[in-house]
Design a protein around this motif. Structure first.
Motif, PDB file in Angstrom:
ATOM      1  N   SER A 162       0.868  -1.184   0.000  1.00  0.00           N
ATOM      2  CA  SER A 162       0.000   0.000   0.000  1.00  0.00           C
ATOM      3  C   SER A 162       0.901   1.230   0.000  1.00  0.00           C
ATOM      4  CB  SER A 162      -0.929  -0.022   1.219  1.00  0.00           C
ATOM      5  OG  SER A 162      -1.699  -1.215   1.224  1.00  0.00           O
ATOM      6  N   VAL A 163       1.530   1.458  -1.133  1.00  0.00           N
ATOM      7  CA  VAL A 163       2.565   2.478  -1.269  1.00  0.00           C
ATOM      8  C   VAL A 163       2.227   3.372  -2.457  1.00  0.00           C
ATOM      9  CG1 VAL A 163       4.374   1.074  -0.207  1.00  0.00           C
ATOM     10  CG2 VAL A 163       3.971   0.925  -2.677  1.00  0.00           C
ATOM     11  N   PRO A 164       2.847   4.543  -2.550  1.00  0.00           N
ATOM     12  CA  PRO A 164       2.591   5.426  -3.701  1.00  0.00           C
ATOM     13  C   PRO A 164       3.117   4.826  -5.002  1.00  0.00           C
ATOM     14  CG  PRO A 164       3.652   6.607  -1.879  1.00  0.00           C
ATOM     15  CD  PRO A 164       3.737   5.156  -1.557  1.00  0.00           C
ATOM     16  N   VAL A 165       2.582   5.304  -6.102  1.00  0.00           N
ATOM     17  CA  VAL A 165       3.103   4.923  -7.421  1.00  0.00           C
ATOM     18  C   VAL A 165       4.570   5.338  -7.500  1.00  0.00           C
ATOM     19  CG1 VAL A 165       2.947   5.386  -9.896  1.00  0.00           C
ATOM     20  CG2 VAL A 165       0.857   5.079  -8.542  1.00  0.00           C
ATOM     21  N   GLY A 166       5.395   4.438  -8.009  1.00  0.00           N
ATOM     22  CA  GLY A 166       6.833   4.693  -8.105  1.00  0.00           C
ATOM     23  C   GLY A 166       7.644   4.131  -6.959  1.00  0.00           C
ATOM     24  N   LYS A 167       6.990   3.648  -5.904  1.00  0.00           N
ATOM     25  CA  LYS A 167       7.712   3.081  -4.764  1.00  0.00           C
ATOM     26  C   LYS A 167       8.097   1.631  -5.064  1.00  0.00           C
ATOM     27  CE  LYS A 167       9.331   2.778  -0.543  1.00  0.00           C
ATOM     28  NZ  LYS A 167      10.634   3.397  -0.236  1.00  0.00           N
ATOM     29  N   ARG A 193       5.509  -0.356  -7.771  1.00  0.00           N
ATOM     30  CA  ARG A 193       4.145   0.066  -8.102  1.00  0.00           C
ATOM     31  C   ARG A 193       4.212   0.981  -9.325  1.00  0.00           C
ATOM     32  NH1 ARG A 193      -0.808   1.134  -4.009  1.00  0.00           N
ATOM     33  NH2 ARG A 193      -2.398   0.655  -5.581  1.00  0.00           N
ATOM     34  N   LEU A 194       3.606   0.524 -10.426  1.00  0.00           N
ATOM     35  CA  LEU A 194       3.637   1.265 -11.678  1.00  0.00           C
ATOM     36  C   LEU A 194       2.465   2.221 -11.821  1.00  0.00           C
ATOM     37  CD1 LEU A 194       4.561  -1.686 -14.086  1.00  0.00           C
ATOM     38  CD2 LEU A 194       6.123  -0.038 -13.016  1.00  0.00           C
ATOM     39  N   SER A 195       1.334   1.860 -11.229  1.00  0.00           N
ATOM     40  CA  SER A 195       0.123   2.680 -11.318  1.00  0.00           C
ATOM     41  C   SER A 195      -0.790   2.267 -10.171  1.00  0.00           C
ATOM     42  CB  SER A 195      -0.580   2.459 -12.661  1.00  0.00           C
ATOM     43  OG  SER A 195      -1.300   1.234 -12.657  1.00  0.00           O
ATOM     44  N   THR A 202      -3.274   0.490 -10.245  1.00  0.00           N
ATOM     45  CA  THR A 202      -3.766  -0.885 -10.428  1.00  0.00           C
ATOM     46  C   THR A 202      -2.728  -1.826 -11.017  1.00  0.00           C
ATOM     47  OG1 THR A 202      -4.646  -0.291 -12.612  1.00  0.00           O
ATOM     48  CG2 THR A 202      -6.148  -0.115 -10.712  1.00  0.00           C
ATOM     49  N   ALA A 203      -1.453  -1.446 -11.049  1.00  0.00           N
ATOM     50  CA  ALA A 203      -0.443  -2.296 -11.682  1.00  0.00           C
ATOM     51  C   ALA A 203       0.876  -2.260 -10.915  1.00  0.00           C
ATOM     52  CB  ALA A 203      -0.216  -1.880 -13.131  1.00  0.00           C
ATOM     53  N   TYR A 204       1.493  -3.435 -10.803  1.00  0.00           N
ATOM     54  CA  TYR A 204       2.801  -3.592 -10.173  1.00  0.00           C
ATOM     55  C   TYR A 204       3.695  -4.425 -11.081  1.00  0.00           C
ATOM     56  CZ  TYR A 204       0.528  -2.352  -5.674  1.00  0.00           C
ATOM     57  OH  TYR A 204      -0.146  -1.733  -4.664  1.00  0.00           O
ATOM     58  N   LEU A 205       5.010  -4.304 -10.906  1.00  0.00           N
ATOM     59  CA  LEU A 205       5.971  -5.161 -11.592  1.00  0.00           C
ATOM     60  C   LEU A 205       6.757  -5.942 -10.548  1.00  0.00           C
ATOM     61  CD1 LEU A 205       7.138  -5.839 -14.460  1.00  0.00           C
ATOM     62  CD2 LEU A 205       9.047  -4.335 -13.840  1.00  0.00           C
ATOM     63  N   VAL A 206       6.653  -7.258 -10.604  1.00  0.00           N
ATOM     64  CA  VAL A 206       7.379  -8.140  -9.690  1.00  0.00           C
ATOM     65  C   VAL A 206       8.615  -8.658 -10.412  1.00  0.00           C
ATOM     66  CG1 VAL A 206       7.268 -10.272  -8.341  1.00  0.00           C
ATOM     67  CG2 VAL A 206       5.237  -8.819  -8.548  1.00  0.00           C
ATOM     68  N   VAL A 207       9.797  -8.422  -9.844  1.00  0.00           N
ATOM     69  CA  VAL A 207      11.056  -8.869 -10.444  1.00  0.00           C
ATOM     70  C   VAL A 207      11.611 -10.020  -9.621  1.00  0.00           C
ATOM     71  CG1 VAL A 207      13.395  -8.196 -11.103  1.00  0.00           C
ATOM     72  CG2 VAL A 207      11.513  -6.582 -11.385  1.00  0.00           C
ATOM     73  N   THR A 208      11.937 -11.114 -10.313  1.00  0.00           N
ATOM     74  CA  THR A 208      12.387 -12.347  -9.663  1.00  0.00           C
ATOM     75  C   THR A 208      13.697 -12.816 -10.285  1.00  0.00           C
ATOM     76  OG1 THR A 208      11.444 -13.992 -11.177  1.00  0.00           O
ATOM     77  CG2 THR A 208       9.936 -12.968  -9.629  1.00  0.00           C
ATOM     78  N   PRO A 209      14.416 -13.726  -9.631  1.00  0.00           N
ATOM     79  CA  PRO A 209      15.597 -14.307 -10.263  1.00  0.00           C
ATOM     80  C   PRO A 209      15.241 -15.008 -11.578  1.00  0.00           C
ATOM     81  CG  PRO A 209      15.546 -14.833  -7.925  1.00  0.00           C
ATOM     82  CD  PRO A 209      14.216 -14.228  -8.256  1.00  0.00           C
ATOM     83  N   ALA A 210      16.180 -15.015 -12.512  1.00  0.00           N
ATOM     84  CA  ALA A 210      15.927 -15.599 -13.831  1.00  0.00           C
ATOM     85  C   ALA A 210      15.543 -17.065 -13.738  1.00  0.00           C
ATOM     86  CB  ALA A 210      17.161 -15.429 -14.724  1.00  0.00           C
ATOM     87  N   ALA A 211      16.228 -17.806 -12.867  1.00  0.00           N
ATOM     88  CA  ALA A 211      16.021 -19.252 -12.812  1.00  0.00           C
ATOM     89  C   ALA A 211      14.690 -19.633 -12.191  1.00  0.00           C
ATOM     90  CB  ALA A 211      17.157 -19.916 -12.041  1.00  0.00           C
ATOM     91  N   THR A 212      14.089 -18.725 -11.411  1.00  0.00           N
ATOM     92  CA  THR A 212      12.873 -19.092 -10.684  1.00  0.00           C
ATOM     93  C   THR A 212      11.634 -18.359 -11.187  1.00  0.00           C
ATOM     94  OG1 THR A 212      13.238 -17.418  -8.967  1.00  0.00           O
ATOM     95  CG2 THR A 212      14.209 -19.595  -8.605  1.00  0.00           C
ATOM     96  N   ARG A 213      11.738 -17.685 -12.311  1.00  0.00           N
ATOM     97  CA  ARG A 213      10.599 -16.908 -12.809  1.00  0.00           C
ATOM     98  C   ARG A 213       9.347 -17.766 -12.939  1.00  0.00           C
ATOM     99  NH1 ARG A 213       6.847 -17.357 -16.448  1.00  0.00           N
ATOM    100  NH2 ARG A 213       8.407 -18.216 -17.857  1.00  0.00           N
ATOM    101  N   LEU A 214       9.462 -18.938 -13.569  1.00  0.00           N
ATOM    102  CA  LEU A 214       8.285 -19.779 -13.751  1.00  0.00           C
ATOM    103  C   LEU A 214       7.762 -20.290 -12.416  1.00  0.00           C
ATOM    104  CD1 LEU A 214       6.255 -21.244 -15.524  1.00  0.00           C
ATOM    105  CD2 LEU A 214       7.922 -23.095 -15.804  1.00  0.00           C
ATOM    106  N   GLN A 235      11.235   6.096 -11.582  1.00  0.00           N
ATOM    107  CA  GLN A 235      10.647   7.212 -12.332  1.00  0.00           C
ATOM    108  C   GLN A 235      10.791   6.980 -13.824  1.00  0.00           C
ATOM    109  OE1 GLN A 235      12.704  10.994 -12.325  1.00  0.00           O
ATOM    110  NE2 GLN A 235      14.652  10.096 -11.682  1.00  0.00           N
ATOM    111  N   GLU A 236       9.814   7.496 -14.570  1.00  0.00           N
ATOM    112  CA  GLU A 236       9.902   7.483 -16.020  1.00  0.00           C
ATOM    113  C   GLU A 236      10.900   8.552 -16.438  1.00  0.00           C
ATOM    114  OE1 GLU A 236       8.268   5.375 -17.965  1.00  0.00           O
ATOM    115  OE2 GLU A 236       6.940   4.483 -16.461  1.00  0.00           O
ATOM    116  N   ILE A 237      11.784   8.221 -17.389  1.00  0.00           N
ATOM    117  CA  ILE A 237      12.806   9.175 -17.806  1.00  0.00           C
ATOM    118  C   ILE A 237      12.923   9.213 -19.325  1.00  0.00           C
ATOM    119  CG2 ILE A 237      14.146   8.831 -15.677  1.00  0.00           C
ATOM    120  CD1 ILE A 237      16.187   7.219 -17.412  1.00  0.00           C
ATOM    121  N   GLU A 238      13.505  10.285 -19.803  1.00  0.00           N
ATOM    122  CA  GLU A 238      13.999  10.338 -21.169  1.00  0.00           C
ATOM    123  C   GLU A 238      15.416   9.795 -21.164  1.00  0.00           C
ATOM    124  OE1 GLU A 238      13.696  14.224 -22.884  1.00  0.00           O
ATOM    125  OE2 GLU A 238      11.667  14.545 -22.120  1.00  0.00           O
TER     126      GLU A 238
END
Length: 813
Positions: free
Chosen positions: A514-519, A540-542, A544-556, A613-616
């Motif tokens: 339960s954090v702000p967008v971008g946290k 937290r991307l928005s 209603t959306a998050y990105l979960v990053v996991t180790p390559a070997a355990t993604r599945l 943050q979104e950047i150029e």
């Protein structure tokens, strides 16, 4: 014909030793309505011609636990069932013919002691004394395990089957599975054929124990079971006068093993380049063997005759060639299939089915009965396999190598040579232009280190400092004192989206989402015991959306865990790993580089640690995540695949002004262990409690109803039984990898969970758990610690806080 039931709680497909073991252990747990279907006769696939070597020591503590259990089980089966298993503790000897192999087997001996396996390092003269028939010319040393054994493979399987029958299981031979019916993510039953008779069994679950047919049966059930049958050769001599019971002998440098059996000598081989057989196994295959290929076996035999002269005097009674199934990584497949919710797998045993079957059957039965793994099984969990690894051409090419790897030198960092290049990040070609030396993980080609222009771009393996040691040291120094960049695109990226995304993640994860967008939230997914199922960062991307990053070997595996806990939450999970390239820019000058390529503000005020943050970037767009796995100021830059090469070129051009160095995965491991960052699968697993792993800060118990919360609170009240410590060897020369024994005041108390060289700290660094019940931190650290490196005890400093930058001041510069 035997009566076939119309319903079963579980249908086990395959009557080899593992199918019989699963049936035996399920019935031992009280399961009824257990049905095992065997297409021909029990053991008629590969079990019947197995060598029957039953060793205790495996590569990890839990695999050793399972192998030891197998031994104990086989020793008692005869009394329980009345079926003679032929199990005898004859001991085993492994001999080395090179200095490198001697180091390997002596390191294994040290590991054996940490795992509670009786072992003895022996000299060439002692090898000769225990195995008088052996020509010890060139032998550099040996290891003796007195409690290793051998047995009768077919009778072991038949004893397990009888034990299962005695507790109510139906074991039906000549009953082929011809189809598997499904509804959504569940199987509903199996179609069968007995001669001209056909029928259907409605089933609550199935277990694929089909051995070399496992790939095909998996396809019938809608799951991926990557394995391929290879030709496996051995000979049996004519009777040799005076030959008595001998230890099992392994000479891996000559790809050979020897077993005395009823006055004859068996010679088997795991040759460097194997002969794949087929995935399209003939329908009538039963107790069959494959055509002889003496030319293929002859080089092994020539060396064996010189090593065991009596083989040259005795005639050959049997030349045997039979199939065995091999997996892409030489580890068997066990567990609940990711694609389905009631399809289990126990297959692909890589010629160690007899020694593994007892323990594997026990572990799988407990998993099925309790609904969760009894202990960490990550080494063999079927969820580690990637979908592409079921590809037939891939399996054929890779299996030609994996059979031989059983007896190859098991050097640290050894890379597979076959079936490479399947998965490439967007930066692959650019990295190669700059000298990248690639490794492979989960099919991903990853830059592990960078060669100098005048240096060979290849590994030269050793147990000592390998040819890339100084390259990694230079990359390490660049990240610690300047700025380095490495490719993290292979790490898994799972998008969680929907109106319930926040509530769902707060249920499945230990952190507070339960954090702000971008946290960015670093946390773990826990099981009900408080063990760590996944180690993740979540952005937290928005709303209603998050990105979960996991180790390559355990993604599945991680995605599968997440999917199985969606319940009634309104969320959608999408694997977006391939959609974005990721470049990590790390080091004290990282901000200088970022400001050179983007007009955005990278100050602490605008972009503090733990925010995105979104950047150029150059002419395009990207997303900059301010996090670090190397313990320095830095950003992970996420850029869509179509703009990835442009981003790379832009950073490289600007990097000329700030001294940018390209780095690899070995550098990342070296830096992360100095900072005591945990590595999932080694330092933290499903049986390691999050508090004992020192990760309590990442779990927020003030929020209700997340998986594992009760176990966290219970452990907090009861106190820790063990703690994960960081160690540094005071002697800068020895190297640590994993599983070396940890000694506290002279007694073995644990083993290294992961190790790497700490170029900033000036010695090998390790992580490892140490018992601490009733002790405070001061008492725990006041002891004298040593780590056993190939039989030599080396003094080690211990710490609970990171030895490098313990206050994390550098990442927040």
């Amino acid at each position: 014909m035997a009566d076939v039931p119309t319903h079963a709680r579980v249908v086990i497909i395959g009557g080899g030793v593992i199918g019989c073991s699963v049936a035996y252990h399920l019935t031992k747990l009280g399961w009824r309505d257990v049905v095992l279907l065997e297409r021909k006769q029990l053991t008629s696939g590969t079990t019947w011609h197995a060598a029957g070597l039953i060793a205790q020591l495996r590569a990890t503590a839990n695999m050793t636990k399972l192998a030891k259990y197998s031994q104990e089980l086989y020793g008692s089966l005869e009394a329980e069932t009345g079926v003679a298993t032929g199990f005898r503790r004859v001991g085993s000897i492994t001999v080395a013919l090179t200095g490198e192999r001697r180091e390997e087997i002596f390191r294994q001996a040290a590991m054996a002691r940490a795992f509670g396996v009786e072992v003895e390092e022996i000299s060439p003269a002692e090898v000769k004394a225990r195995y008088s028939h052996l020509n010890t010319q060139g032998v550099t040393g040996g290891v003796y395990l007195p409690k290793d054994g051998q047995g009768d493979p077919a009778n072991i399987a038949l004893a397990l089957a009888k034990g299962a029958r005695q507790r109510g299981a139906q074991v039906l031979e000549r009953t082929a599975v011809t189809g598997i019916t499904r509804s959504g993510r569940r199987v509903t039953g199996v179609d069968w054929q007995q001669g001209a008779e056909t029928g259907h069994i409605a089933a609550d679950a199935i277990v694929n124990c089909a051995g070399m047919w496992g790939h095909a049966v998996g396809r019938m059930a809608g799951i991926n079971v990557p394995l391929h049958a290879c030709e496996h050769f051995y000979i049996v001599s004519e009777p040799i006068e005076g030959l008595t019971q001998m230890p099992v002998l392994r000479v891996p440098d000559e790809c050979a093993y020897y077993k005395e059996d009823a006055g004859k000598m068996m010679l088997g081989a795991f040759e460097p380049v194997a002969k794949p057989w087929t995935l399209d196994i003939p329908r009538d295959f039963e107790f069959d063997q494959l055509p002889e290929d003496f030319d293929h076996f002859e080089p092994i035999l020539e060396q064996a005759v010189a090593r065991m002269p009596m083989l040259g005097e005795a005639g050959i009674h049997t030349f045997f060639n039979g199939p065995e199934s091999f997996t892409p990584d030489d580890a068997y497949h066990l567990g609940l299939a990711p694609e389905m919710d009631n399809v289990w797998v126990a297959a692909g045993f890589n010629s160690i089915g007899i020694q593994s079957a007892g323990g594997a059957g026990m572990a799988l039965a407990q998993w099925m009965d309790e609904g969760q793994k009894p202990f960490d099984l990550g080494d063999v969990n079927i969820a580690r396999m990637q979908p592409f690894q079921g590809n037939r051409r891939y399996l054929r090419e890779r299996s030609s190598e994996t059979l031989g790897l059983l007896y190859a030198d098991h050097f640290p960092f050894r890379q597979k040579a076959t079936a490479r290049g399947v998965r490439r990040t967007p930066f692959h070609a650019e990295l190669l232009k700059h000298g990248a030396v690639m490794g492979e993980l989960a099919g991903w080609e990853r830059a592990n280190w960078f060669a100098r222009p005048d240096q060979e771009r290849a590994y030269r393996y050793s147990w000592r400092r390998q040819n890339f040691f100084e390259n990694v040291a230079a990359e390490h120094r660049a990240v610690r004192s300047g700025v380095g960049m490495y490719d993290m695109s292979s790490f898994g990226k799972i998008r969680v989206e929907g109106r319930d995304a926040e509530a769902y993640l707060n249920h499945v994860g230990g952190g507070d989402f339960s954090v702000p967008v971008g946290k960015i939230v670093y946390t773990q997914f826990l099981n009900p015991r408080g063990g760590i199922e996944a180690d993740v960062t979540v952005t937290r991307l928005s709303p209603t959306a998050y990105l979960v990053v996991t180790p390559a070997a355990t993604r599945l595996a991680d995605e599968t865990w997440m999917r199985r806990h969606i319940g009634d939450f309104n969320v959608v999970l999408t694997d977006v790993t391939a959609g974005e390239g990721v470049l990590a820019v790390m080091g004290p000058r990282a901000r200088d580089l970022m400001q050179a390529v983007s007009p955005n503000d990278f100050s602490n005020a605008a972009n503090p640690f733990g925010t995105a943050q979104e950047i150029e970037l150059g002419l395009g767009l990207a997303r900059a995540h301010r996090v670090s796995y190397v313990g320095e100021l830095g950003w992970e830059i996420y850029v869509s695949a179509d703009q990835a090469v442009h981003a790379f070129e832009t950073l490289m051009e600007a990097g000329q002004e700030v001294g940018l160095t390209l780095c690899g995965m070995h550098m990342m491991d070296s830096c992360r262990i100095e900072k005591a960052f945990r590595h999932f699968g080694h330092d933290i697993t499903s049986e390691d409690h999050v508090l004992e792993a020192g990760l309590g800060f990442a779990v927020k118990t003030d929020k209700p109803d997340f998986i594992g919360r009760d176990a966290v609170l219970a452990k907090r009240d009861a106190g820790l039984a063990r703690r994960l410590l960081q160690f540094r060897l005071t002697d800068p020369e020895p190297l640590l990898y994993h599983n070396e024994p940890i000694l506290r005041d002279g007694e073995i108390v644990g083993y290294v969970s992961s190790g790497a060289y700490g170029h900033s700290l000036g010695g090998a660094i390790a992580m490892g758990y140490v018992p601490c019940a009733g002790e405070g931190a001061a008492e725990l650290l006041a002891s004298r610690y040593e780590i056993d490196v190939m039989g030599t005890r080396v003094r080690a400093e211990a710490a609970l806080k990171p030895m490098y930058d313990p206050k994390s001041e550098r990442v927040k510069m």
